[in-house]
Design a protein around this motif. Sequence first.
Motif, mmCIF file in Angstrom:
data_model
loop_
_atom_site.group_PDB
_atom_site.id
_atom_site.type_symbol
_atom_site.label_atom_id
_atom_site.label_comp_id
_atom_site.label_asym_id
_atom_site.label_seq_id
_atom_site.Cartn_x
_atom_site.Cartn_y
_atom_site.Cartn_z
ATOM 1 N N ARG A 92 1.299 12.323 -0.752
ATOM 2 C CA ARG A 92 0.540 13.543 -0.503
ATOM 3 C C ARG A 92 1.370 14.763 -0.887
ATOM 4 O O ARG A 92 2.592 14.750 -0.756
ATOM 5 C CB ARG A 92 0.145 13.660 0.973
ATOM 6 N N GLU B 28 -2.759 0.534 -4.106
ATOM 7 C CA GLU B 28 -2.664 -0.707 -3.330
ATOM 8 C C GLU B 28 -2.631 -1.880 -4.304
ATOM 9 O O GLU B 28 -3.412 -1.916 -5.271
ATOM 10 C CB GLU B 28 -3.861 -0.836 -2.382
ATOM 11 N N GLN C 253 -3.655 13.857 -3.150
ATOM 12 C CA GLN C 253 -3.185 12.583 -2.605
ATOM 13 C C GLN C 253 -3.347 11.495 -3.654
ATOM 14 O O GLN C 253 -4.339 11.457 -4.384
ATOM 15 C CB GLN C 253 -3.982 12.230 -1.349
ATOM 16 N N SER D 264 -10.864 -0.555 3.302
ATOM 17 C CA SER D 264 -10.519 0.714 2.674
ATOM 18 C C SER D 264 -10.610 1.822 3.704
ATOM 19 O O SER D 264 -11.479 1.796 4.587
ATOM 20 C CB SER D 264 -11.447 1.015 1.501
ATOM 21 N N TYR E 33 -11.282 4.791 2.703
ATOM 22 C CA TYR E 33 -12.080 5.815 2.037
ATOM 23 C C TYR E 33 -13.487 5.356 1.669
ATOM 24 O O TYR E 33 -14.359 6.186 1.415
ATOM 25 C CB TYR E 33 -11.356 6.287 0.764
ATOM 26 N N TYR F 282 -6.795 2.030 -6.642
ATOM 27 C CA TYR F 282 -6.077 3.292 -6.814
ATOM 28 C C TYR F 282 -7.035 4.454 -6.594
ATOM 29 O O TYR F 282 -8.251 4.343 -6.794
ATOM 30 C CB TYR F 282 -5.415 3.392 -8.193
ATOM 31 N N ASP G 73 -3.150 7.279 -3.914
ATOM 32 C CA ASP G 73 -3.096 6.002 -3.200
ATOM 33 C C ASP G 73 -3.083 4.866 -4.220
ATOM 34 O O ASP G 73 -3.912 4.848 -5.141
ATOM 35 C CB ASP G 73 -4.308 5.843 -2.280
ATOM 36 N N LYS H 195 0.856 -1.184 0.000
ATOM 37 C CA LYS H 195 0.000 0.000 0.000
ATOM 38 C C LYS H 195 0.893 1.235 0.000
ATOM 39 O O LYS H 195 1.830 1.335 0.799
ATOM 40 C CB LYS H 195 -0.917 -0.001 1.222
ATOM 41 N N THR H 196 0.616 2.176 -0.880
ATOM 42 C CA THR H 196 1.409 3.402 -0.961
ATOM 43 C C THR H 196 0.483 4.608 -0.935
ATOM 44 O O THR H 196 -0.625 4.579 -1.479
ATOM 45 C CB THR H 196 2.261 3.444 -2.234
ATOM 46 N N GLU H 197 0.959 5.656 -0.296
ATOM 47 C CA GLU H 197 0.225 6.917 -0.215
ATOM 48 C C GLU H 197 1.203 8.053 -0.462
ATOM 49 O O GLU H 197 2.250 8.127 0.173
ATOM 50 C CB GLU H 197 -0.431 7.065 1.156
#
Length: 754
Positions: free
Chosen positions: A277, A290, A286, A339, A341, A307, A288, A273-275
């Motif tokens: 910002r 995964e 942002q 999630s 979100y 994504y 995201d 998982k990457t984020e």
Amino acid sequence: MELNSRDFNHYQAAFLPYRMKNKQPLHVLFFSVCSLSAVAQETCPAPANTFVVEKRLPNGQIQVISNMTSIQQDNFAEFAGNVEITNKDSLINANKARINRTTQQLIASGDVTYQNPQLSVTSQEVLLNTQNNRMQIADTEYEFTTLNARGQADLLVIDQTQGVELNGVTFSTCPRGQEDWLVHADSIKVMPDETRGVARNAFFYVQDIPIFYLPYYSFPVTDARETGLLFPKIGSSSSNGFDFEQPYYLNLAPQYDATISPRYMSNRGLQLKTEFRYLTEQNSGQIDIEYLANDADSTTNEDRYFYRFTHKGALTDDWQVNVDFNGLSDDNYIVDLGSDYYNSADTHLFRTLGLHYYSESLDFSIQLRDFEILGDHDDTYRALPELKLDYVTDLPAGFQFDIHSELARFDNANGTSPKATRAHIAPTLSFPYENSWGEFLAETSIMHTVYRQENIEGTNLSRDASRTLGQAKLYGAVVFERQADWFGHSVTQTLEPRAQYLYTSFEDQSDIGLYDTTRLFNDFAGLFRGQEFTGLDRISDKNQMTLGITSRIIDEDNREQFKLSLGQIFYLEDNKVTAANKENDRSALAAELDWRIGSKWSAHSEVQVSTQTDKVERSSVGLEYRLARDKMLQINHRYVRDLSGEQINQLGFTASWPVARDWYWVGRWYRDIDRHRTIESYTGLQYESCCWALRIVAQRQLTSRFDDDGLQSTDEFDSGIAVQFLFKGIGGDSSGRDMLEDGLFGYRQAYLLD
């Protein structure tokens, strides 16, 4: 030679002024160390800071006060009895002190304390070399007075060029003598102007038991964002098995950062998982991503991904751009992998790109709107693009004129479904009036819509269709007030009747497709909305009167204690638009209640009752008891007679309560009354002291998974357990309210009083 207090000022000026030529106060280096424990949460009480400098000294000067002072050959000075050594920003107290002018050393000994605005150190001896600005304190106990960290060090060294070094050091944010957790390191070093410190051979102890060892540990020493490991997330569930996620934070630049989180699930494999910002003066956003390769729990070992890209930016003072673009590999991704979100009950993900212009009288927007559909739902149209233009201006005599216009192109991923281009314009002339005792609105509109439709073979739709409707509205409300008694308290009671007459002409719309239109539900506020559908594809004819009344109880502090609203629509003619046909001559009676029952109880309820059958069509009721922030009980019930052919009848209970000192419990339970089954059970137990926290959560809930045909299961459940351990003061946050908001339903406040 001995000096009494009358002679001291001469000694201070003659002997010491050229000694301490510091470029910066030594305590600034200490502040870098103590900043590592700064977190926004409840922590242990900080030690009292008794450091006071009554007279600020210039840089480079120190002042010594003692009961007895002697000078030998102008090279040595000795002080005894209540010795106080002060410079611009620090204070040393000792039983005695000695200054050597030749070696430029100051030695203070005997019950020594060193203090500055951030730090307090106790020892038996302090050695200060004023030539190289180096101070050594042996066998110390230290406390940070602005932050709640304390410990011991065999040797503490402060050097103007080398920074701060502590050897044989312990560190904890727990109260003295109650060190539930403790870090013991061979050395901790912080260089000047560096934002990170280095600990070597560090052991973490919990209740005197070593938990883990780090030969080298780099940690932030300021409150600025720093690259490093965040607290891991550990859990287990029936679908994922053992679940471990380790976030790693990357402070790439002041205006952007990233978090990389490898996640291992024993039943599925390794997920990444990457984020990313970013935040500038004009833009924020942002990204995201995964990815789970070869899901071991899938029969096909499929790759799974998610994504998300969000962006908000200001091109100028008037122009703004926004992006919300999401996608995933399959319908069950959120159900299986979770999630941050979206919820497992969501039916679609947004894909939106918009450009907006705002001014005092003119608003313009152009958007591309698409959706990622989850499950077997009706085809959803995307607007590629959708343009909106709104203009409003004031006219003489209090009148107002505005124009709402739209132009949209509707497309569908299903190549066989109809497509359309729609243009709409609606000029409106209104006379609004409002003051403290009421309001009035007279409004008339003309709504003209034109369609060009494609792929209409085999349907009743027309290639070219148009519709012109007229609408008139009269709305009025009056506020009456009186002084009244409410359970022995003087209050203001209001009575607020309101009425609305609405007329909309009829035109046959059966040759127009449904592109962005669905039916709306009517609560009390919706009774006065004047529209039964979203979008513009169906505008029902109306000849109706809406009546409503609200009563409020307002206390002497101008707070609402009670609010009750009742309202109903009376249809003077039957609707001719097929989608809006009604069997009755009136709508359901809509009621809304908010009541702050004393200082601890509150209630909220919304009900729609059919006046033809006297049956409840929709209702929600919530009752909450709140004794304190962490002491809350809530019971709620929701009912829908017909929702897509199903009846919803659910009872829920939520609670949070301290069960013992430092122990906190959260529980939630929801039951489907008609099916006689529990659809969610959640319990969390947390121990939280001022310096560490342990949280254990167990839950079981309906998964709502989709099958191969896109149909959602209503009989499959998932259960799991999660454990989280937090050291306060070295990162992480703890809050029982987090547990309240977890899960399928989460916590919702029961009342909506102003």
